[in-house]
Enzyme design. Sequence first.
Site, PDB file in Angstrom:
ATOM      1  N   SER A 192      40.518  36.006  41.333  1.00 38.39           N
ATOM      2  CA  SER A 192      41.857  36.576  41.193  1.00 38.39           C
ATOM      3  C   SER A 192      42.328  37.348  42.425  1.00 38.39           C
ATOM      4  O   SER A 192      42.394  36.805  43.521  1.00 38.39           O
ATOM      5  CB  SER A 192      41.881  37.460  39.945  1.00 38.39           C
ATOM      6  OG  SER A 192      43.192  37.795  39.590  1.00 38.39           O
TER       7      SER A 192
ATOM      8  N   ASP B 125      44.837  29.083  32.016  1.00 38.84           N
ATOM      9  CA  ASP B 125      45.269  30.116  32.972  1.00 38.84           C
ATOM     10  C   ASP B 125      46.779  30.011  33.191  1.00 38.84           C
ATOM     11  O   ASP B 125      47.270  28.980  33.666  1.00 38.84           O
ATOM     12  CB  ASP B 125      44.521  29.938  34.295  1.00 38.84           C
ATOM     13  CG  ASP B 125      44.638  31.151  35.209  1.00 38.84           C
ATOM     14  OD1 ASP B 125      45.648  31.865  35.136  1.00 38.84           O
ATOM     15  OD2 ASP B 125      43.699  31.380  35.992  1.00 38.84           O
TER      16      ASP B 125
ATOM     17  N   HIS C 244      42.977  33.437  32.387  1.00 40.20           N
ATOM     18  CA  HIS C 244      42.772  33.768  33.792  1.00 40.20           C
ATOM     19  C   HIS C 244      41.392  34.356  34.081  1.00 40.20           C
ATOM     20  O   HIS C 244      40.698  33.883  34.982  1.00 40.20           O
ATOM     21  CB  HIS C 244      43.868  34.731  34.245  1.00 40.20           C
ATOM     22  CG  HIS C 244      43.829  35.051  35.701  1.00 40.20           C
ATOM     23  ND1 HIS C 244      43.919  34.074  36.683  1.00 40.20           N
ATOM     24  CD2 HIS C 244      43.707  36.235  36.353  1.00 40.20           C
ATOM     25  CE1 HIS C 244      43.850  34.648  37.875  1.00 40.20           C
ATOM     26  NE2 HIS C 244      43.717  35.952  37.705  1.00 40.20           N
TER      27      HIS C 244
END
Length: 216
Positions: free
Chosen positions: A109, A159, A187
């Site tokens: 991320s 996601d 995610h």
Amino acid sequence: MFCLIYINPFMEYAIASKVIKIQTANIHYLEGGDPQNPSVLFLHGASFNAKTWKDLGTLKRLTQKNFHVIAIDLPGYGQSESISDYHDEFLPKLIAKLSLQKAILVSPSMSGIYSLSFIVKHSQHLQGFVAIAPVGILKMSQQLRGIELPTLAIWGSEDRIIPVEQADMLVKLMPNARKFILAKVGHACYMKAPNKFHEGLIRFIDQVTTVTQEEE
């Protein structure tokens, strides 16, 4: 009288909390395993920190597999102090200070703002890259094209923040990349499906480090 001491070859290494200075900031990290073994360097997302990898059991699993692990609190997160406008230089300085040789870099991320620029400029210093839906792929697509670093793109099939199409893009851009999709999770896929995540991560690390050992 003689005393026989048995040393267990599968003994776990403790996970130690440490601090180093980068620029003027104290940077906190967790470290475990034998530094003589292949190293795996963990970054983290915006809602997490180094302790996430300890709580998830990732650091323990890898030390049990005889890997050297380091999980960083990125600047301004966890117990690390902030550094202004230092994204491009942080990882090169960190890796040099920690004397990491050919580590495998794990980047989920938000940490893509650190890892992708490092991949573009310094991929030769890594043994492998695990991209867990990192930010910045679209922005850096041209620079990433043709980089041959062994890469595993791990994504959650649901996601909605960094859609799985960006995993497909990364695989097309980087010739030694492949994807590993975790079904029915979003995610932070490694948090929602930790067993499957660890299976894919460890398989990739085993493959990359085995190939390197054979080449040597």
